[in-house]
Design a protein around this motif. Sequence first.
Motif, PDB file in Angstrom:
ATOM      1  N   THR A   1       1.540  -7.223  -4.110  1.00 54.35           N
ATOM      2  CA  THR A   1       1.904  -6.217  -5.232  1.00 54.35           C
ATOM      3  C   THR A   1       3.640  -6.226  -5.397  1.00 54.35           C
ATOM      4  OG1 THR A   1       1.601  -4.660  -3.566  1.00 54.35           O
ATOM      5  CG2 THR A   1       0.019  -4.820  -5.608  1.00 54.35           C
ATOM      6  N   TYR A   2       4.217  -5.946  -6.395  1.00 51.49           N
ATOM      7  CA  TYR A   2       5.351  -6.147  -6.659  1.00 51.49           C
ATOM      8  C   TYR A   2       5.939  -4.941  -7.894  1.00 51.49           C
ATOM      9  CZ  TYR A   2      10.278  -7.652  -7.886  1.00 51.49           C
ATOM     10  OH  TYR A   2      11.516  -7.791  -7.965  1.00 51.49           O
ATOM     11  N   ARG A   3       6.950  -4.320  -7.528  1.00 50.99           N
ATOM     12  CA  ARG A   3       7.341  -3.333  -8.503  1.00 50.99           C
ATOM     13  C   ARG A   3       8.753  -2.965  -8.518  1.00 50.99           C
ATOM     14  NH1 ARG A   3       4.664   0.409 -11.269  1.00 50.99           N
ATOM     15  NH2 ARG A   3       2.797   0.010 -10.592  1.00 50.99           N
TER      16      ARG A   3
ATOM     17  N   ALA B   1       5.761  -4.883 -12.865  1.00 55.26           N
ATOM     18  CA  ALA B   1       4.966  -4.260 -11.838  1.00 55.26           C
ATOM     19  C   ALA B   1       3.593  -4.823 -12.034  1.00 55.26           C
ATOM     20  CB  ALA B   1       4.600  -2.813 -12.449  1.00 55.26           C
TER      21      ALA B   1
ATOM     22  N   THR C   1      -3.431  -8.672 -11.805  1.00 59.27           N
ATOM     23  CA  THR C   1      -3.672  -7.099 -11.844  1.00 59.27           C
ATOM     24  C   THR C   1      -5.210  -6.904 -12.844  1.00 59.27           C
ATOM     25  OG1 THR C   1      -1.535  -7.212 -12.351  1.00 59.27           O
ATOM     26  CG2 THR C   1      -2.745  -4.760 -12.611  1.00 59.27           C
TER      27      THR C   1
END
Length: 894
Positions: A462-464, A469, A492
Amino acid sequence: MKKPVYNYGLAVILAGGAFLFRQWFAVQFGSTLTYIFLYPAVLITAMLAGVMPGLLAATIAAALAATWIFPPIGQPWSLSMADLLGLGIFLTMAVFMCLMTGLYHRAQRKVQAFEKEKATRESEERFHTLADNMAQLAWMADEKGRRFWYNQRWCDFTGTSLEEMRDEGWQKVHHPDHVQRVVDKISRCFQFGEIWEDTFPLRGKDGVFRWFLSRAIPIRDGDGRVVRWFGTNTDITDLRNVEEALRQREERLNRAQEIAQLGSWELDLVDNVLTWSDEVYRIFGLQPQEFGATYEAFLEAVHPDDRSAVKEAYSSSLREGRDSYEIEHRVVRKPNGEIRFVHEKCEHFRDKTGRIIRSVGMIHDITERKRAEEKLLASEEKFRSIIENLPLGVHMYELAGDGILRFIGTNPAADRILGIDNRQFIGQKIEEAFPPLVQTEIPDKYRAVATGGGAWYKEESTYRDDRIAGAFEVHCFQFAPGKIVALFQDITSRKQSEEALRLAKEAAEAATRAKGQFLANMSHELRTPMTGILGMIDLALQGELAEEQRGYLEAVGKSAQALLRILNDILGFSRIEAGMIAFVEEPFLLHEAVRGAVELFDIEARRKGLELVLDITPETPQVMAGDEGRVRQILLNLVGNAVKFTEQGRVAIRVAAGEAVGGGRRQVTFTVADTGIGIPEEKRQTLFRSFSQVDDSHTRRFGGTGLGLVISKEVVERMGGTISFTSEAKTGSSFVVTLPLRETVAETPAAAASPAPDLPPAAAEGTKPRLLVAEDDPTIQMVIGMMLRSGGLDFDLADNGEEAVAMWAKGGYDLVLMDVQMPLMDGFEAVRAIRERERTGSGRTPIVALTAHAYLSDRQKCLDAGMDAYVAKPIDFQGLLEVVRELLGGKVKE
Ligand code: ADP
């Protein structure tokens, strides 16, 4: 030597001439001198022509004088004494003169010969001295070619003597491989007097051969005849070695040029001479023997489109006074028009005045490199286009010093996926470009791949940050040393749908569980009243009944049986679905089992007017081991269908034992053939599928659930057998089942050995066994009661588990029949309580479970709870009595 006739002619002329002169002189001057004029003639003749012509001249002169001078002319016999004397003196003097002249001549010749010989000896000595000292080996031969002399060098080199070498001795020092050729050639020269020249090796005194260039010239005398041969042998070994070394060097150079595909050329601008190395010819595809190296030939080889550029490159370099230039162009190879790419480099050389006098150039065939470059370009283009069009996001990084990962490339999909322009980060460190990555393992993993190669995959990461995001699937690998590609896609929504799917699956599983539960409950709920119905019908039929009532009751009984069959089908199917079918393998009477199953349809067949035929081949063993119940179940279904779907004709059942199939088993084939409605072609595929019936109207016409064949197929296959059919619409069907049944030595099964008694026996001690029946349903209580009573057994009834435990505690029961589902306390609990109490007391009461739960797991549950046997509802009267009899054992007697 002059010819003698001239000499004698001279004698006549001189003698005659002298006489005539004397006559003229005497007339002119009146002289009487006779001989003074004749002496010179004799002397001159003797001097010039020799003694004999001299004497002839004297004789002629004397004769002329005797005839014409003294006597009357023509009368020499009249000579006076004085004349004769004078004549005699003349002759004597003349002879003397002649002799003297001869002696003189002889002495002179001797002197000459001596001098000549001396001169020759001196000349030969000089020659030998010269020949001995010359650098070459030398020899002389006579006119026939026989060697008679060799110079000192020859002897020194070969280590031989003149004696050894004489005549053909020279062959000893010649190389055997060359002797014949040399002899042939030199013999021809000797024969025709031609100059001889040849090259061959001669052996030195050290045994080592050296190469010589040999020549021989003929020496001729004044008449042109060959009198001698003079030969020389010049040592050319070193020259040859140098030549060979040069040749090898040139060959190596050529080879090197060939390998490097690098040709060289040189243009002498002073003499206007152009030379090409072999490789230039090869590059141009020209044959050196066909084409001279010319500038025109070179231009001809250059591709027409490149010609003017090539010309201009050369002439402009001269014009502008540059010392070198380089150019790439194409050449068209001569034989096949193949196009090659070359790189040319040329340098000019100048004389002292600065004038360019020579150009030297290199032509390098770079075709392969060009093609490789083109390929590389094409593959790069391909690679780029793949990257550009890849639906996956691409990030490329390069490992700079100090473990820094620098962002070096991306693709449009990356922009699409992340919703940003990724190119703005090119050149930045990974942490600068995507700051939240610092918190993750990703930079380290990327670095590890960039350093050590291999690949790294992460299913979900996960990346934000402010711009991006989501959850990403990342796949990273090295594509060049120190360079990596990270492929990623936004997962996602996939993750979301996976989650939704998981929830749906769980819901479906819960629904299946609920369905199972429902089926179990249904079976209980249906089978319990069925027990009541069937039991009650049996009971009623045993009593006194009016004929009409009996008919009604029998019809009710049939309907109830049909209902039970449907119920069993549904239960069987739900068992299969839940994987809950179990098999036993016990010896059973095969013939009897088959007959029993078939006989069940006897009445129905007769009612329909069908012929029901059973044929069991004699080889089929009476007893075989297997699951009798299942075999019956399959046959019931197939024969039932055959009877059901046949309106007229016959239903034939055939059982045949076939080959042994290993493991002590034998293939038994059951064939059920009918002359019924058959199965249409298009429906055959669906026959073994759940709930499928050939024609929906069948259901209405023939009844059935469409599960029989499904269950049969599953059962057959689980038993290791096969089921198949052939059918023709309106003609009939034939179902064939094969089962590998085990052969058994026991000729009759235990059950058959002691057939079940119709009535249970009394207890051993003479007291009747007493049973406790725990059952909440009053109908079932009635049915069981009726069964037990008719079996001659005493019993008490308990309405629930609690009551049952209490009654059992009072004692006196030989066996308990325990319904599983009861109010207050269910059967399991009651049994557990009984078993618990038994642990402190003595003895153990057998307990038989009565349950409508038909699953295998239920049976296990009963046994686990401490029950000894299991009887399923609806209760089979015979079955129940058998179980009871077995458990009571010794307490039961006939
Ligand atoms: P059902 O309970 O409907 O008989 P089965 O699974 O035993 O279910 O059979 C499925 C269907 O196959 C039947 O409904 C019938 O249409 C067809 N079928 C089975 N056996 C025969 C037969 N011997 N002759 C004609 N049709 C048959």
